[in-house]
Each structure stands twice: as C-alpha cells, then as structure tokens.
Design a protein around this motif. Structure first.
Motif, PDB file in Angstrom:
ATOM      1  N   HIS A 119     -58.635  45.560 -36.470  1.00 17.86           N
ATOM      2  CA  HIS A 119     -57.440  45.971 -37.207  1.00 17.86           C
ATOM      3  C   HIS A 119     -57.423  45.315 -38.582  1.00 17.86           C
ATOM      4  N   GLU A 120     -56.748  45.952 -39.512  1.00 19.85           N
ATOM      5  CA  GLU A 120     -56.662  45.469 -40.891  1.00 19.85           C
ATOM      6  C   GLU A 120     -55.334  44.744 -41.093  1.00 19.85           C
ATOM      7  N   ILE A 121     -55.379  43.594 -41.731  1.00 13.84           N
ATOM      8  CA  ILE A 121     -54.154  42.874 -42.083  1.00 13.84           C
ATOM      9  C   ILE A 121     -53.804  43.267 -43.513  1.00 13.84           C
ATOM     10  N   VAL A 122     -52.767  44.078 -43.651  1.00 19.21           N
ATOM     11  CA  VAL A 122     -52.313  44.522 -44.971  1.00 19.21           C
ATOM     12  C   VAL A 122     -51.617  43.375 -45.683  1.00 19.21           C
ATOM     13  N   GLN A 123     -50.851  42.597 -44.910  1.00 18.93           N
ATOM     14  CA  GLN A 123     -50.108  41.485 -45.491  1.00 18.93           C
ATOM     15  C   GLN A 123     -49.772  40.483 -44.402  1.00 18.93           C
ATOM     16  N   LYS A 124     -49.784  39.203 -44.759  1.00 20.32           N
ATOM     17  CA  LYS A 124     -49.317  38.120 -43.891  1.00 20.32           C
ATOM     18  C   LYS A 124     -48.373  37.278 -44.723  1.00 20.32           C
TER      19      LYS A 124
ATOM     20  N   LEU B 281     -52.121  48.397 -28.152  1.00 20.75           N
ATOM     21  CA  LEU B 281     -51.684  48.638 -29.534  1.00 20.75           C
ATOM     22  C   LEU B 281     -52.047  50.038 -30.034  1.00 20.75           C
ATOM     23  N   SER B 282     -53.286  50.437 -29.874  1.00 19.37           N
ATOM     24  CA  SER B 282     -53.683  51.782 -30.317  1.00 19.37           C
ATOM     25  C   SER B 282     -52.921  52.854 -29.548  1.00 19.37           C
ATOM     26  N   HIS B 283     -52.744  52.638 -28.248  1.00 17.20           N
ATOM     27  CA  HIS B 283     -52.011  53.593 -27.417  1.00 17.20           C
ATOM     28  C   HIS B 283     -50.567  53.741 -27.904  1.00 17.20           C
ATOM     29  N   VAL B 284     -49.920  52.620 -28.199  1.00 13.50           N
ATOM     30  CA  VAL B 284     -48.536  52.654 -28.700  1.00 13.50           C
ATOM     31  C   VAL B 284     -48.455  53.468 -29.993  1.00 13.50           C
TER      32      VAL B 284
ATOM     33  N   ILE C 111     -48.613  50.741 -43.452  1.00  9.91           N
ATOM     34  CA  ILE C 111     -48.402  49.808 -42.344  1.00  9.91           C
ATOM     35  C   ILE C 111     -48.070  50.588 -41.077  1.00  9.91           C
ATOM     36  N   ASP C 112     -48.894  50.358 -40.039  1.00 10.83           N
ATOM     37  CA  ASP C 112     -48.696  51.007 -38.740  1.00 10.83           C
ATOM     38  C   ASP C 112     -47.925  50.111 -37.773  1.00 10.83           C
ATOM     39  N   VAL C 113     -48.135  48.791 -37.910  1.00  9.97           N
ATOM     40  CA  VAL C 113     -47.606  47.836 -36.945  1.00  9.97           C
ATOM     41  C   VAL C 113     -47.084  46.609 -37.675  1.00  9.97           C
ATOM     42  N   ILE C 114     -45.933  46.112 -37.217  1.00  7.79           N
ATOM     43  CA  ILE C 114     -45.394  44.844 -37.704  1.00  7.79           C
ATOM     44  C   ILE C 114     -45.359  43.887 -36.516  1.00  7.79           C
ATOM     45  N   LEU C 115     -45.978  42.724 -36.688  1.00  5.36           N
ATOM     46  CA  LEU C 115     -45.970  41.705 -35.649  1.00  5.36           C
ATOM     47  C   LEU C 115     -45.294  40.463 -36.211  1.00  5.36           C
ATOM     48  N   THR C 116     -44.272  39.977 -35.513  1.00  9.71           N
ATOM     49  CA  THR C 116     -43.605  38.763 -35.949  1.00  9.71           C
ATOM     50  C   THR C 116     -43.814  37.676 -34.903  1.00  9.71           C
ATOM     51  N   ASN C 117     -43.744  36.442 -35.355  1.00  9.26           N
ATOM     52  CA  ASN C 117     -43.728  35.309 -34.436  1.00  9.26           C
ATOM     53  C   ASN C 117     -42.715  34.308 -34.965  1.00  9.26           C
ATOM     54  N   GLY C 118     -41.917  33.777 -34.036  1.00  4.04           N
ATOM     55  CA  GLY C 118     -40.935  32.763 -34.403  1.00  4.04           C
ATOM     56  C   GLY C 118     -39.517  33.296 -34.481  1.00  4.04           C
ATOM     57  N   GLY C 119     -38.584  32.360 -34.413  1.00  7.37           N
ATOM     58  CA  GLY C 119     -37.163  32.682 -34.548  1.00  7.37           C
ATOM     59  C   GLY C 119     -36.560  33.406 -33.367  1.00  7.37           C
ATOM     60  N   THR C 120     -37.214  33.331 -32.196  1.00  9.89           N
ATOM     61  CA  THR C 120     -36.731  34.091 -31.037  1.00  9.89           C
ATOM     62  C   THR C 120     -35.987  33.232 -30.023  1.00  9.89           C
ATOM     63  N   GLY C 121     -35.814  31.965 -30.322  1.00  9.40           N
ATOM     64  CA  GLY C 121     -35.164  31.059 -29.365  1.00  9.40           C
ATOM     65  C   GLY C 121     -33.667  31.297 -29.262  1.00  9.40           C
ATOM     66  N   ILE C 122     -32.993  30.350 -28.619  1.00  5.95           N
ATOM     67  CA  ILE C 122     -31.550  30.495 -28.418  1.00  5.95           C
ATOM     68  C   ILE C 122     -30.738  29.532 -29.280  1.00  5.95           C
ATOM     69  N   ALA C 123     -31.402  28.818 -30.161  1.00  5.79           N
ATOM     70  CA  ALA C 123     -30.668  27.942 -31.082  1.00  5.79           C
ATOM     71  C   ALA C 123     -29.900  28.796 -32.094  1.00  5.79           C
ATOM     72  N   ARG C 124     -28.891  28.213 -32.676  1.00  2.50           N
ATOM     73  CA  ARG C 124     -28.061  28.924 -33.649  1.00  2.50           C
ATOM     74  C   ARG C 124     -28.891  29.531 -34.786  1.00  2.50           C
TER      75      ARG C 124
ATOM     76  N   SER D 287     -58.453  51.690 -35.635  1.00  4.37           N
ATOM     77  CA  SER D 287     -58.147  50.562 -36.503  1.00  4.37           C
ATOM     78  C   SER D 287     -56.753  50.782 -37.087  1.00  4.37           C
ATOM     79  N   LEU D 288     -55.909  49.786 -36.934  1.00  2.00           N
ATOM     80  CA  LEU D 288     -54.529  49.901 -37.401  1.00  2.00           C
ATOM     81  C   LEU D 288     -54.274  48.926 -38.540  1.00  2.00           C
ATOM     82  N   ARG D 289     -53.285  49.275 -39.366  1.00  2.00           N
ATOM     83  CA  ARG D 289     -52.926  48.452 -40.520  1.00  2.00           C
ATOM     84  C   ARG D 289     -51.677  47.645 -40.159  1.00  2.00           C
ATOM     85  N   CYS D 290     -51.796  46.329 -40.256  1.00  2.00           N
ATOM     86  CA  CYS D 290     -50.776  45.431 -39.713  1.00  2.00           C
ATOM     87  C   CYS D 290     -50.125  44.541 -40.772  1.00  2.00           C
TER      88      CYS D 290
END
Length: 170
Positions: free
Chosen positions: A44-49, A158-161, A72-85, A12-15
């Motif tokens: 897995h545990e969500i420490v913060q969203k 994830l656990s392996h990483v 916190i063991d892992v940080i997962l982001t979503n968004g802002g990865t496109g090619i726009a300015r 179980s990881l803290r995310c």
C-alpha cells in the motif's frame, strides 16, 4: 479455525496515517511508524502521515480533508481512543461515519482480551466505518494494539473493504 483472506481482490491502496497524540513526535511515534511499515510491506502507498493533537476540531478537519481527497482510499488513526477526558477520537469520528463497521470494534476487543491485554480490553475503544467512500479505521495508540489490529483484522480485509465500498459506484 481457518482465516479467510480475499487474496484475489488484493490491490494497492492509498493511505493516510494519523497519530492522535498531544505528546508524540516523529521520533517517538512508534505506532504511526508501525502502521506505515506494515502498510508499505503489504504494497500500500502512504499518501501522508501526520501527528495531530487530540482535539476534536483538528481530528474532524483532518478526517474530513482525507475523505474528500480522491487520492486517499483509507484513513488509519492511532491514539486518543481511551476513556480519559482528553481522549476524543471516537466521539469525533463516530458521528462522521455514514456506515459503521461494527464487527471491527467487537473483534478487536475480543482479540485484545484473548491475545494481548486480558480483562483491560473492556477499556479498549476502536471503531471503523465509511465516510464519502473512504474506509476509516481508528485504533488505540499502543504499538501492541496497532500490531494486533493490523495483523488480525485490517490488513487481511483492507482490499476487500475498499472493493466493497467501491463496487457499486458508477
């Protein structure tokens, strides 16, 4: 082709889950909520969203704060990865990484091409790596991209990483 999971080392990881968007709210954050749901389902545990603006200094500060927290063991982001300015997630995170997990982005684009968006995968930017013994995964903000990344790449490894990051720490 067989999929190899490292089940014996599952833990179980803290995310920390960060949605990077100038427009999303708690009610419209489908991808962030999907991350929380899938991570929790896997034990897995969500420490913060949090939803943060697509601004380099804000992204940098939140990633850095997560990397220095022992809980916190892992940080997962979503968004802002496109090619726009306005999309600066990759440009902000990449220089922060002490080690890049290059295969994550490569495999994500291959899977996106094969299973999700076809040739539009050439526009897809995703990155993963390590900073201060914290695993970081940055995915595009669409729920399809998040679902694909979690199901095919992140959750199976994830656990392996995290075990690999921590195996030689004293």
């Amino acid at each position: 082709m067989a999929v190899h999971e490292h089940k014996k080392n599952k833990c179980s990881l803290r995310c920390l889950v960060l949605t990077i968007s100038d427009t999303r709210t708690d009610e419209t954050d489908k991808s962030g909520n999907l991350m929380v749901e899938q991570l929790t389902k896997e034990g897995h545990e969500i420490v913060q969203k949090e939803i943060i603006k697509d601004e380099g200094i804000i992204i940098h500060d939140r990633i850095e704060a997560g990397c220095i927290k022992d809980e916190i063991d892992v940080i997962l982001t979503n968004g802002g990865t496109g090619i726009a300015r306005r999309d600066v997630t990759i440009e902000t995170i990449k220089p922060m990484l002490e080690k890049e997990i290059v295969g994550f982005g490569e495999l994500f684009r291959m899977l996106s091409y094969q299973e999700d968006i076809g040739s539009a995968a050439i526009l897809s930017r995703a990155i993963a790596g390590v900073r201060n013994n914290t695993a970081i995964f940055a995915t595009p903000g669409s729920s399809g991209a998040v679902k694909l990344a979690l199901a095919k790449l992140i959750l199976p490894e994830l656990s392996h990483v995290v075990n690999e990051i921590n195996k030689d720490l004293t």
